[in-house]
Scaffold this motif. Structure first.
Motif, PDB file in Angstrom:
ATOM      1  N   VAL A  19       0.843  -1.205   0.000  1.00 14.81           N
ATOM      2  CA  VAL A  19       0.000   0.000   0.000  1.00 14.81           C
ATOM      3  C   VAL A  19       0.874   1.249   0.000  1.00 14.81           C
ATOM      4  CG1 VAL A  19      -1.671   1.341   1.330  1.00 14.81           C
ATOM      5  CG2 VAL A  19      -1.957  -1.134   1.101  1.00 14.81           C
ATOM      6  N   ASN A  20       1.911   1.251   0.820  1.00  8.79           N
ATOM      7  CA  ASN A  20       2.800   2.414   0.859  1.00  8.79           C
ATOM      8  C   ASN A  20       3.560   2.588  -0.446  1.00  8.79           C
ATOM      9  OD1 ASN A  20       2.119   3.143   3.524  1.00  8.79           O
ATOM     10  ND2 ASN A  20       3.537   1.628   4.359  1.00  8.79           N
ATOM     11  N   ALA A  21       3.984   1.484  -1.070  1.00  8.47           N
ATOM     12  CA  ALA A  21       4.662   1.582  -2.360  1.00  8.47           C
ATOM     13  C   ALA A  21       3.703   2.110  -3.430  1.00  8.47           C
ATOM     14  CB  ALA A  21       5.208   0.214  -2.766  1.00  8.47           C
ATOM     15  N   ALA A  22       2.456   1.656  -3.399  1.00  8.91           N
ATOM     16  CA  ALA A  22       1.472   2.147  -4.372  1.00  8.91           C
ATOM     17  C   ALA A  22       1.243   3.641  -4.207  1.00  8.91           C
ATOM     18  CB  ALA A  22       0.157   1.385  -4.207  1.00  8.91           C
ATOM     19  N   THR A  23       1.248   4.118  -2.971  1.00 14.64           N
ATOM     20  CA  THR A  23       1.096   5.556  -2.726  1.00 14.64           C
ATOM     21  C   THR A  23       2.276   6.321  -3.317  1.00 14.64           C
ATOM     22  OG1 THR A  23      -0.182   5.184  -0.705  1.00 14.64           O
ATOM     23  CG2 THR A  23       0.903   7.317  -0.938  1.00 14.64           C
ATOM     24  N   VAL A  24       3.477   5.812  -3.118  1.00 15.63           N
ATOM     25  CA  VAL A  24       4.663   6.450  -3.701  1.00 15.63           C
ATOM     26  C   VAL A  24       4.533   6.530  -5.213  1.00 15.63           C
ATOM     27  CG1 VAL A  24       7.145   6.179  -4.118  1.00 15.63           C
ATOM     28  CG2 VAL A  24       6.230   5.829  -1.813  1.00 15.63           C
ATOM     29  N   ARG A  25       4.133   5.431  -5.836  1.00  9.21           N
ATOM     30  CA  ARG A  25       4.026   5.410  -7.294  1.00  9.21           C
ATOM     31  C   ARG A  25       2.944   6.361  -7.796  1.00  9.21           C
ATOM     32  NH1 ARG A  25       5.136  -0.266  -6.297  1.00  9.21           N
ATOM     33  NH2 ARG A  25       2.933  -0.858  -6.448  1.00  9.21           N
ATOM     34  N   THR A  26       1.837   6.433  -7.086  1.00  7.50           N
ATOM     35  CA  THR A  26       0.767   7.354  -7.488  1.00  7.50           C
ATOM     36  C   THR A  26       1.256   8.798  -7.475  1.00  7.50           C
ATOM     37  OG1 THR A  26      -0.986   5.886  -6.709  1.00  7.50           O
ATOM     38  CG2 THR A  26      -1.523   8.227  -6.875  1.00  7.50           C
ATOM     39  N   LEU A  27       1.945   9.177  -6.426  1.00  8.29           N
ATOM     40  CA  LEU A  27       2.449  10.551  -6.327  1.00  8.29           C
ATOM     41  C   LEU A  27       3.543  10.815  -7.366  1.00  8.29           C
ATOM     42  CD1 LEU A  27       2.546  10.899  -2.436  1.00  8.29           C
ATOM     43  CD2 LEU A  27       0.990  12.074  -4.000  1.00  8.29           C
ATOM     44  N   LEU A  28       4.390   9.820  -7.609  1.00  5.84           N
ATOM     45  CA  LEU A  28       5.434  10.004  -8.614  1.00  5.84           C
ATOM     46  C   LEU A  28       4.844  10.118 -10.018  1.00  5.84           C
ATOM     47  CD1 LEU A  28       8.332   7.647  -7.437  1.00  5.84           C
ATOM     48  CD2 LEU A  28       8.390  10.139  -7.641  1.00  5.84           C
ATOM     49  N   ARG A  29       3.794   9.365 -10.294  1.00  9.09           N
ATOM     50  CA  ARG A  29       3.149   9.494 -11.605  1.00  9.09           C
ATOM     51  C   ARG A  29       2.587  10.900 -11.787  1.00  9.09           C
ATOM     52  NH1 ARG A  29       1.198   4.166 -10.328  1.00  9.09           N
ATOM     53  NH2 ARG A  29       2.301   2.605 -11.584  1.00  9.09           N
ATOM     54  N   ARG A  30       2.072  11.455 -10.704  1.00 13.36           N
ATOM     55  CA  ARG A  30       1.586  12.824 -10.762  1.00 13.36           C
ATOM     56  C   ARG A  30       2.721  13.784 -11.119  1.00 13.36           C
ATOM     57  NH1 ARG A  30      -1.428  14.513  -5.430  1.00 13.36           N
ATOM     58  NH2 ARG A  30      -2.401  12.485  -5.895  1.00 13.36           N
ATOM     59  N   ALA A  31       3.901  13.530 -10.545  1.00 14.79           N
ATOM     60  CA  ALA A  31       5.061  14.366 -10.878  1.00 14.79           C
ATOM     61  C   ALA A  31       5.471  14.174 -12.334  1.00 14.79           C
ATOM     62  CB  ALA A  31       6.227  14.031  -9.950  1.00 14.79           C
ATOM     63  N   CYS A  32       5.410  12.927 -12.801  1.00 11.08           N
ATOM     64  CA  CYS A  32       5.809  12.631 -14.183  1.00 11.08           C
ATOM     65  C   CYS A  32       4.854  13.235 -15.211  1.00 11.08           C
ATOM     66  CB  CYS A  32       5.895  11.121 -14.395  1.00 11.08           C
ATOM     67  SG  CYS A  32       7.270  10.324 -13.546  1.00 11.08           S
ATOM     68  N   ASP A  33       3.623  13.518 -14.810  1.00 10.19           N
ATOM     69  CA  ASP A  33       2.679  14.142 -15.732  1.00 10.19           C
ATOM     70  C   ASP A  33       3.131  15.540 -16.139  1.00 10.19           C
ATOM     71  OD1 ASP A  33       1.014  11.961 -15.693  1.00 10.19           O
ATOM     72  OD2 ASP A  33      -0.343  12.772 -14.163  1.00 10.19           O
ATOM     73  N   THR A  34       3.902  16.192 -15.274  1.00  5.77           N
ATOM     74  CA  THR A  34       4.315  17.580 -15.524  1.00  5.77           C
ATOM     75  C   THR A  34       5.792  17.712 -15.806  1.00  5.77           C
ATOM     76  OG1 THR A  34       2.562  18.300 -14.000  1.00  5.77           O
ATOM     77  CG2 THR A  34       4.249  19.923 -14.561  1.00  5.77           C
ATOM     78  N   PHE A  35       6.601  16.846 -15.195  1.00  3.95           N
ATOM     79  CA  PHE A  35       8.053  16.992 -15.292  1.00  3.95           C
ATOM     80  C   PHE A  35       8.697  15.719 -15.847  1.00  3.95           C
ATOM     81  CE2 PHE A  35       6.523  19.429 -11.614  1.00  3.95           C
ATOM     82  CZ  PHE A  35       6.905  20.704 -11.995  1.00  3.95           C
ATOM     83  N   ALA A  36       9.830  15.899 -16.524  1.00  2.61           N
ATOM     84  CA  ALA A  36      10.654  14.769 -16.935  1.00  2.61           C
ATOM     85  C   ALA A  36      11.578  14.447 -15.768  1.00  2.61           C
ATOM     86  CB  ALA A  36      11.460  15.124 -18.179  1.00  2.61           C
ATOM     87  N   ILE A  37      11.299  13.368 -15.060  1.00  2.00           N
ATOM     88  CA  ILE A  37      12.025  13.046 -13.835  1.00  2.00           C
ATOM     89  C   ILE A  37      13.333  12.338 -14.187  1.00  2.00           C
ATOM     90  CG2 ILE A  37      11.942  11.838 -11.638  1.00  2.00           C
ATOM     91  CD1 ILE A  37      10.029  14.231 -11.881  1.00  2.00           C
ATOM     92  N   ALA A  38      14.449  12.982 -13.839  1.00  2.00           N
ATOM     93  CA  ALA A  38      15.766  12.438 -14.176  1.00  2.00           C
ATOM     94  C   ALA A  38      16.273  11.462 -13.132  1.00  2.00           C
ATOM     95  CB  ALA A  38      16.766  13.585 -14.330  1.00  2.00           C
ATOM     96  N   ALA A  39      15.825  11.588 -11.900  1.00  2.00           N
ATOM     97  CA  ALA A  39      16.263  10.713 -10.819  1.00  2.00           C
ATOM     98  C   ALA A  39      15.255  10.827  -9.678  1.00  2.00           C
ATOM     99  CB  ALA A  39      17.665  11.088 -10.343  1.00  2.00           C
ATOM    100  N   VAL A  40      15.296   9.840  -8.789  1.00  2.00           N
ATOM    101  CA  VAL A  40      14.397   9.823  -7.639  1.00  2.00           C
ATOM    102  C   VAL A  40      15.210   9.572  -6.382  1.00  2.00           C
ATOM    103  CG1 VAL A  40      12.441   8.674  -6.523  1.00  2.00           C
ATOM    104  CG2 VAL A  40      12.469   8.952  -9.009  1.00  2.00           C
ATOM    105  N   GLY A  41      14.990  10.389  -5.354  1.00  2.00           N
ATOM    106  CA  GLY A  41      15.571  10.146  -4.048  1.00  2.00           C
ATOM    107  C   GLY A  41      14.486   9.719  -3.083  1.00  2.00           C
ATOM    108  N   LEU A  42      14.754   8.669  -2.309  1.00  2.00           N
ATOM    109  CA  LEU A  42      13.799   8.156  -1.327  1.00  2.00           C
ATOM    110  C   LEU A  42      14.329   8.419   0.080  1.00  2.00           C
ATOM    111  CD1 LEU A  42      12.925   4.620  -2.781  1.00  2.00           C
ATOM    112  CD2 LEU A  42      11.377   6.560  -2.629  1.00  2.00           C
ATOM    113  N   SER A  43      13.601   9.187   0.854  1.00  2.00           N
ATOM    114  CA  SER A  43      13.896   9.372   2.268  1.00  2.00           C
ATOM    115  C   SER A  43      13.018   8.410   3.046  1.00  2.00           C
ATOM    116  CB  SER A  43      13.597  10.821   2.683  1.00  2.00           C
ATOM    117  OG  SER A  43      13.583  10.957   4.087  1.00  2.00           O
TER     118      SER A  43
END
Length: 300
Positions: free
Chosen positions: A43-67
């Motif tokens: 569930v937590n991984a799915a939440t991360v992916r949902t939010l990242l897809r939202r970012a990818c809709d607007t930006f070309a994501i070159a890298a991802v940092g996970l805290s």
């Protein structure tokens, strides 16, 4: 029209998952925040992916940092010893799963502990900016620290020089204190349980009641503040920082708890020069985690 390139930062904490992006000019954009579901990894991984897809809709994501609220072992897998986020044995790539092709194929994913990310963000962009030695203390669901030395986050030989909250508490003036670790006394859930009993998680009632003069709540907060002060004094005398930045939900949102702890720390510090070290709230607030994650990914 091409999308602007950015680096995504993901902060997976004890209560929330936040995502934002860092742009090449140093500015940033918050993407969204969702709750963490304790112990439920997919569930937590799915939440991360949902939010990242939202970012990818607007930006070309070159890298991802996970805290994350854990560390990574020598094989690149999350330790997650308490199973808080449910990712024990997972890799950062497991978290991303079926993310868009451009991120999987062209992006890199780097994970780091949340205290280390918060420290890097505050040293680079926040309250520790300009200092060579910044000590960051994260106080919220847990209790941890990280030291930035000349721009380098020091995490120890095994990536574990962060979990000072697991240390035994200092000798306590309260005769009934039997806690095994400092975190068991000073964290948000610890405050809640000390006031409301086992299973309580929200520290706001005890902090509010202590502020309003309820004696039982005041006793809980006073006890925790003493231990937090002793903990801070020990860190300051061990690391000799130029500045101490206190972050996390409690660190920035509970001055009635943190300010007495800082006064106690100053009383307990035995080195005259160390007693003058400034203590300051994190300037980036809730954004320090994902910003630090993005900075970690940017530095490679």
């Amino acid at each position: 029209m091409s999308r602007p390139t950015a680096i995504a930062g993901v902060d997976v904490g004890g209560t929330k998952i936040a995502v934002g992006v860092l742009h090449a000019d140093g500015t940033s954009t918050r993407i969204g925040v969702e709750p963490t579901v304790r112990g439920t990894g997919e569930v937590n991984a799915a939440t991360v992916r949902t939010l990242l897809r939202r970012a990818c809709d607007t930006f070309a994501i070159a890298a991802v940092g996970l805290s994350v609220t854990t560390t990574v072992d020598g094989d690149g897998r999350f330790r997650d010893l308490t199973s808080w986020i449910g990712w024990r044995g997972w890799t950062p790539a497991d978290v991303l799963g079926d993310m868009p092709r451009e991120l999987r194929d062209g992006g890199s994913v780097i994970a780091a502990n949340d205290a280390a990310c918060g420290a890097l963000a505050e040293w680079s962009l926040g309250a520790g900016r300009g200092a060579n030695e910044t000590l960051f203390v994260s106080l919220g669901t847990g209790l941890s620290h990280s030291l930035v030395h000349d721009g380098r986050v020091l995490t120890g030989a095994h990536g574990g020089a962060l979990f000072s909250g697991y240390a035994p508490p200092a000798r306590c003036p309260w005769s009934t204190c039997e806690a095994g670790t400092v975190e068991d006394i000073c964290s948000g859930p610890a405050l809640a349980e000390a006031y409301r009993g086992p299973g309580a998680r929200d520290a706001r009632p005890v902090l509010d009641d202590a502020r309003d003069g309820v004696p039982a709540a005041g006793d809980v907060v006073d006890h925790a503040a003493w231990h937090l002060g002793a903990y801070l004094a020990g860190l300051v005398q061990s690391y000799d920082p130029e500045v101490v930045v206190i972050g996390g939900g409690l660190g920035t949102g509970a001055p009635g708890y943190v300010e007495p702890a800082v006064r106690i720390a100053r009383d307990l510090i035995r080195l005259p020069f160390a007693s003058r070290v400034p203590f300051t709230p994190a300037a980036l607030g809730a954004d320090s985690g994902w910003l630090g994650a993005a900075l970690t990914a940017a530095h490679g």
